[in-house]
Enzyme design. Sequence first.
Site, short mmCIF file in Angstrom:
data_model
loop_
_atom_site.label_atom_id
_atom_site.label_comp_id
_atom_site.label_asym_id
_atom_site.label_seq_id
_atom_site.Cartn_x
_atom_site.Cartn_y
_atom_site.Cartn_z
N LYS A 194 12.30 29.58 11.27
CA LYS A 194 11.05 29.92 11.97
C LYS A 194 10.94 29.21 13.29
CE LYS A 194 8.52 30.04 7.67
NZ LYS A 194 7.74 29.30 6.71
N LYS A 237 13.04 16.99 11.40
CA LYS A 237 11.72 17.40 11.87
C LYS A 237 11.07 16.34 12.75
CE LYS A 237 10.11 20.83 8.54
NZ LYS A 237 9.01 21.20 7.64
N LYS A 296 21.15 27.48 10.75
CA LYS A 296 20.32 28.17 9.77
C LYS A 296 19.32 29.10 10.46
CE LYS A 296 16.93 25.98 7.70
NZ LYS A 296 16.06 25.13 6.89
P1 AMP Z 1 10.37 27.36 4.67
O1 AMP Z 1 10.44 28.47 5.61
O2 AMP Z 1 11.07 26.14 5.16
O3 AMP Z 1 8.99 27.09 4.13
O4 AMP Z 1 11.23 27.80 3.41
C1 AMP Z 1 10.73 28.61 2.38
C2 AMP Z 1 11.84 28.98 1.41
O5 AMP Z 1 12.83 29.78 2.08
C3 AMP Z 1 12.59 27.77 0.86
O6 AMP Z 1 12.94 27.99 -0.49
C4 AMP Z 1 13.81 27.70 1.73
O7 AMP Z 1 14.90 27.08 1.07
C5 AMP Z 1 14.11 29.18 2.01
N1 AMP Z 1 14.79 29.35 3.30
C6 AMP Z 1 14.33 29.04 4.54
N2 AMP Z 1 15.23 29.35 5.50
C7 AMP Z 1 16.31 29.87 4.84
C8 AMP Z 1 17.58 30.40 5.27
N3 AMP Z 1 17.91 30.46 6.55
N4 AMP Z 1 18.42 30.85 4.31
C9 AMP Z 1 18.09 30.82 3.00
N5 AMP Z 1 16.92 30.34 2.53
C10 AMP Z 1 16.03 29.87 3.43
#
Ligand code: AMP
Length: 345
Positions: A210, A114, A207
């Site tokens: 967002k 990041k 991955k």
């Molecule tokens: P974030 O969007 O980073 O706030 O992630 C929120 C939750 O979604 C966390 O538990 C992440 O581990 C999960 N997460 C985010 N992106 C992925 C992805 N591509 N595949 C699986 N889990 C994800």
Amino acid sequence: MQITPRVFSGMQPTGSLHLGNYLGAMVNWIELQKTHECIYCVVDLHAITVWQDPDELRRAIRQVTAAYIAAGLDPKKSVLFNQSQVAVHAELAWVFNCVARLGWLNRMTQFKEKAGKDREQASVGLYAYPNLMAADILAYRATHVPVGEDQKQHLELARDIAQKFNNDFKTSIVAQGFVDGIFFPQPDPVITGPATRVMSLRDGTKKMSKSDPSDLSRINLTDDADTIAKKVQKAKTDPEPLPSEVAGLAARPEADNLVGIHAAMAGQSKEAVLRDYGGQQFSSFKKALVEAAVARLSPIADETQRLMSDPAEIDRVLADGSQRARAIAGPVMDKVKDIVGLIRS
Ligand code: AMP
Ligand code: TRP
């Protein structure tokens, strides 16, 4: 003040939620409500570790809350709230800033990703982010943390912090009446399901995220049926037909990803999906995938939109959840102060 099984997890209110968030985290959160006491948090203090437009942040906090509820989170049964309304998170994070070591944070790969090349310009908050995450979990002395694969390292850090706190203050913890010398539990990650790491639709080695500049790389929870169909049709594949065994997916990241998504959407295993589609071309498989995705996601998108038309009601849900969260975290923070030797009145 005994340690009992308790689930805690959090999601950042930044951008719109996508299929990775849904399959990697939300599905498990909703399932765990059936068996556990659950606390789910919109982590707005984590969001501001990178710049957020204030109006957009307010909207995103409500939108994530609405999406959770639309996906099946029951705010009466579970505690649903936003982090900044419960001061203990920031307070305990400060104590953990003094427990965690610089060397531990230096190893965090998410900070490196990041912060990018210009590390000098990253906020101090971004660096200390994992300590706040440990505080989120341990303020409730939570034992289970459902997250996607990418959060594993942060969770290990939370375990290390819990252990170091227990060790450093052992004598004081025993003096406070915890005869076994354990105040914080070691929180266990819950990383399960066929899609713990959903990959980008444009590149099966990256991955789904967002922050990917291409919207075609992800399916958002707010996408309508036509948009989902377009994105799946355009999803990258290879020229071979689908294999009939899971082993045949090994060197085919895009095929593996789409099969995993289909399996998760339809509540099946990858084996079962390949039993149906092994030997077929991607075109027919993609049609079925669109159908499964639309059937599952459209009701969530519609309900999110309906909830968003009444922001005052969402704020009321968050206020109620925050009050219930404070009732749990407050006494834990009081004990932390006693253990550390801070005077309170
Ligand atoms: P974030 O969007 O980073 O706030 O992630 C929120 C939750 O979604 C966390 O538990 C992440 O581990 C999960 N997460 C985010 N992106 C992925 C992805 N591509 N595949 C699986 N889990 C994800
Ligand atoms: N860091 C997590 C993410 O980006 C969000 C998060 C913050 C979290 N606090 C948490 C997840 C506590 C689980 C438990 O996905």
